[in-house]
Design a protein around this motif. Structure first.
Motif, PDB file in Angstrom:
ATOM      1  N   VAL A  98     -16.852  14.563 -21.229  1.00 15.85           N
ATOM      2  CA  VAL A  98     -15.730  14.855 -21.933  1.00 15.85           C
ATOM      3  C   VAL A  98     -15.223  13.798 -22.734  1.00 15.85           C
ATOM      4  CG1 VAL A  98     -15.111  16.488 -19.913  1.00 15.85           C
ATOM      5  CG2 VAL A  98     -14.335  14.184 -19.777  1.00 15.85           C
ATOM      6  N   ILE A  99     -14.428  14.161 -23.584  1.00  8.85           N
ATOM      7  CA  ILE A  99     -13.648  12.979 -24.424  1.00  8.85           C
ATOM      8  C   ILE A  99     -12.211  12.733 -24.150  1.00  8.85           C
ATOM      9  CG2 ILE A  99     -13.598  14.525 -26.396  1.00  8.85           C
ATOM     10  CD1 ILE A  99     -14.734  12.243 -28.094  1.00  8.85           C
ATOM     11  N   THR A 100     -11.605  11.582 -24.220  1.00 10.56           N
ATOM     12  CA  THR A 100     -10.324  11.342 -24.494  1.00 10.56           C
ATOM     13  C   THR A 100     -10.062  10.032 -25.315  1.00 10.56           C
ATOM     14  OG1 THR A 100     -10.476   9.478 -22.486  1.00 10.56           O
ATOM     15  CG2 THR A 100     -10.227  11.656 -21.748  1.00 10.56           C
ATOM     16  N   THR A 101      -8.936   9.933 -25.384  1.00 12.19           N
ATOM     17  CA  THR A 101      -8.574   8.721 -26.088  1.00 12.19           C
ATOM     18  C   THR A 101      -8.855   7.372 -25.491  1.00 12.19           C
ATOM     19  OG1 THR A 101      -6.492   7.424 -26.417  1.00 12.19           O
ATOM     20  CG2 THR A 101      -6.432   8.576 -24.654  1.00 12.19           C
ATOM     21  N   ALA A 102      -8.950   6.434 -26.077  1.00  9.43           N
ATOM     22  CA  ALA A 102      -9.325   5.146 -25.573  1.00  9.43           C
ATOM     23  C   ALA A 102      -8.265   4.217 -25.057  1.00  9.43           C
ATOM     24  CB  ALA A 102     -10.303   4.282 -26.460  1.00  9.43           C
ATOM     25  N   ALA A 127     -18.427   7.773 -15.428  1.00  6.88           N
ATOM     26  CA  ALA A 127     -17.381   8.354 -14.511  1.00  6.88           C
ATOM     27  C   ALA A 127     -18.098   8.757 -13.274  1.00  6.88           C
ATOM     28  CB  ALA A 127     -16.359   9.318 -15.329  1.00  6.88           C
ATOM     29  N   ASN A 128     -17.052   9.397 -12.497  1.00  6.05           N
ATOM     30  CA  ASN A 128     -17.467  10.060 -11.372  1.00  6.05           C
ATOM     31  C   ASN A 128     -16.924  11.548 -11.650  1.00  6.05           C
ATOM     32  OD1 ASN A 128     -14.895  10.132 -10.288  1.00  6.05           O
ATOM     33  ND2 ASN A 128     -15.536   8.347  -8.834  1.00  6.05           N
ATOM     34  N   SER A 129     -17.247  12.346 -10.702  1.00  7.93           N
ATOM     35  CA  SER A 129     -16.913  13.958 -11.020  1.00  7.93           C
ATOM     36  C   SER A 129     -15.340  14.292 -11.108  1.00  7.93           C
ATOM     37  CB  SER A 129     -17.566  14.891 -10.350  1.00  7.93           C
ATOM     38  OG  SER A 129     -17.210  14.674  -8.675  1.00  7.93           O
ATOM     39  N   SER A 130     -14.673  13.366 -10.373  1.00  5.98           N
ATOM     40  CA  SER A 130     -13.122  13.696 -10.167  1.00  5.98           C
ATOM     41  C   SER A 130     -12.519  13.210 -11.644  1.00  5.98           C
ATOM     42  CB  SER A 130     -12.566  12.583  -9.261  1.00  5.98           C
ATOM     43  OG  SER A 130     -12.504  11.364  -9.523  1.00  5.98           O
ATOM     44  N   ARG A 148      -7.105  21.238 -16.382  1.00  5.03           N
ATOM     45  CA  ARG A 148      -7.772  22.583 -17.490  1.00  5.03           C
ATOM     46  C   ARG A 148      -9.075  22.853 -16.816  1.00  5.03           C
ATOM     47  NH1 ARG A 148      -8.833  20.371 -23.006  1.00  5.03           N
ATOM     48  NH2 ARG A 148     -10.839  19.973 -21.908  1.00  5.03           N
ATOM     49  N   GLN A 149      -9.984  22.242 -16.555  1.00 10.04           N
ATOM     50  CA  GLN A 149     -11.206  22.441 -16.216  1.00 10.04           C
ATOM     51  C   GLN A 149     -11.945  22.384 -14.803  1.00 10.04           C
ATOM     52  OE1 GLN A 149     -14.001  20.488 -18.890  1.00 10.04           O
ATOM     53  NE2 GLN A 149     -14.546  19.270 -17.186  1.00 10.04           N
ATOM     54  N   GLY A 150     -11.006  21.670 -13.961  1.00 18.06           N
ATOM     55  CA  GLY A 150     -11.665  21.202 -12.977  1.00 18.06           C
ATOM     56  C   GLY A 150     -12.608  19.857 -12.789  1.00 18.06           C
ATOM     57  N   LYS A 151     -13.263  19.613 -11.746  1.00 17.51           N
ATOM     58  CA  LYS A 151     -14.112  18.478 -11.869  1.00 17.51           C
ATOM     59  C   LYS A 151     -15.079  18.638 -13.061  1.00 17.51           C
ATOM     60  CE  LYS A 151     -13.836  17.171  -7.254  1.00 17.51           C
ATOM     61  NZ  LYS A 151     -14.765  17.066  -6.009  1.00 17.51           N
ATOM     62  N   CYS A 152     -15.611  17.351 -13.583  1.00 20.29           N
ATOM     63  CA  CYS A 152     -16.737  17.232 -14.349  1.00 20.29           C
ATOM     64  C   CYS A 152     -18.101  17.320 -14.022  1.00 20.29           C
ATOM     65  CB  CYS A 152     -16.446  16.045 -15.298  1.00 20.29           C
ATOM     66  SG  CYS A 152     -17.645  16.050 -16.667  1.00 20.29           S
ATOM     67  N   GLU A 166      -4.091   9.605 -17.789  1.00 25.61           N
ATOM     68  CA  GLU A 166      -3.393  10.910 -18.335  1.00 25.61           C
ATOM     69  C   GLU A 166      -4.110  11.946 -18.883  1.00 25.61           C
ATOM     70  OE1 GLU A 166       0.573   8.487 -18.550  1.00 25.61           O
ATOM     71  OE2 GLU A 166      -0.072   9.282 -20.073  1.00 25.61           O
ATOM     72  N   ALA A 167      -4.778  11.511 -19.761  1.00 16.93           N
ATOM     73  CA  ALA A 167      -5.959  12.503 -20.543  1.00 16.93           C
ATOM     74  C   ALA A 167      -6.897  13.007 -19.596  1.00 16.93           C
ATOM     75  CB  ALA A 167      -6.473  11.470 -21.812  1.00 16.93           C
ATOM     76  N   CYS A 168      -7.456  12.001 -18.874  1.00 14.66           N
ATOM     77  CA  CYS A 168      -8.494  12.591 -18.008  1.00 14.66           C
ATOM     78  C   CYS A 168      -7.925  13.651 -16.779  1.00 14.66           C
ATOM     79  CB  CYS A 168      -8.998  11.534 -16.839  1.00 14.66           C
ATOM     80  SG  CYS A 168     -10.239  10.487 -18.106  1.00 14.66           S
ATOM     81  N   GLN A 169      -6.417  13.580 -16.230  1.00 15.20           N
ATOM     82  CA  GLN A 169      -5.872  14.255 -15.549  1.00 15.20           C
ATOM     83  C   GLN A 169      -5.625  15.559 -16.003  1.00 15.20           C
ATOM     84  OE1 GLN A 169      -2.682  11.553 -14.539  1.00 15.20           O
ATOM     85  NE2 GLN A 169      -3.344  11.240 -12.330  1.00 15.20           N
TER      86      GLN A 169
END
Ligand code: ADP
Length: 165
Positions: free
Chosen positions: A64-68, A22-25, A54-58, A46-49
């Motif tokens: 970080v983990i999300t649904t697939a 991914a990128n930091s956004s 919650r935490q700002g950029k990565c 949506e999960a990334c948003q």
């Protein structure tokens, strides 16, 4: 821990977790990131948003983990690879952190099989050979899952990984 090398499209792989470069956004871009969001559908975005809010950029090297979403995998682990600029040790450490933090997240979520793309070797311009060495060494140092699959998109990476694993 088993290590496999295949050539193909990571969006088609049925594993507990596929890793996204991914990128930091965290909001998607081109390359493997674009492919994962396109095939996985809006649930992943949506999960990334939600994580962004919650935490700002990565940060680079973190995960970080999300649904697939609609992917055959269970989860997506999004990690942010370093952009290769100066070719210094810090960039190498940050790339190693991507593999390590993704594996530790998989372990935390009790995920047993994980597939990695060749992080940072596309738009982020990391030299393929160096990236492969870092990826393989780091994975071997962290045997916390049952199986790791390196999913190489291009033939050059595929042949290199086959030789080095
Ligand atoms: P980065 O910004 O980390 O360099 P890229 O997506 O540009 O990310 O490239 C990372 C690697 O992912 C490259 O080796 C590229 O060929 C590969 N790649 C692109 N699409 C896919 C895909 N669908 N499945 C697996 N690997 C892919």
């Amino acid at each position: 821990m088993k290590i496999e090398v295949i050539q193909g499209d990571i969006t088609k792989i049925q594993v507990d977790a596929v890793v996204n470069a991914a990128n930091s956004s965290l909001l998607g871009s081109s390359g493997v990131d674009g492919a994962i969001h396109k095939a996985g559908g809006k649930e992943i975005l949506e999960a990334c948003q939600y994580i962004r809010n919650r935490q700002g950029k990565c940060k680079t090297g973190e995960a970080v983990i999300t649904t697939a979403g609609n992917l055959p995998a269970e989860k997506v682990i999004h990690t942010v690879g370093p952009v290769y600029n100066k070719g210094n040790k810090i960039e190498e450490e940050l790339l190693a952190n991507c593999y390590r933090n993704s594996l530790l997240l998989a372990k935390e979520y009790n995920l047993k099989t994980i597939a990695f793309p060749n992080i940072s070797t596309g738009i982020y311009r990391f030299p393929k050979e160096l990236a492969a060495e870092i990826a393989i060494q780091t994975v071997k140092k962290h045997p916390v899952v049952d199986k790791v699959i390196f999913v190489c998109f291009d033939e050059e990476n595929y042949k290199m990984y086959l030789e080095k694993v």
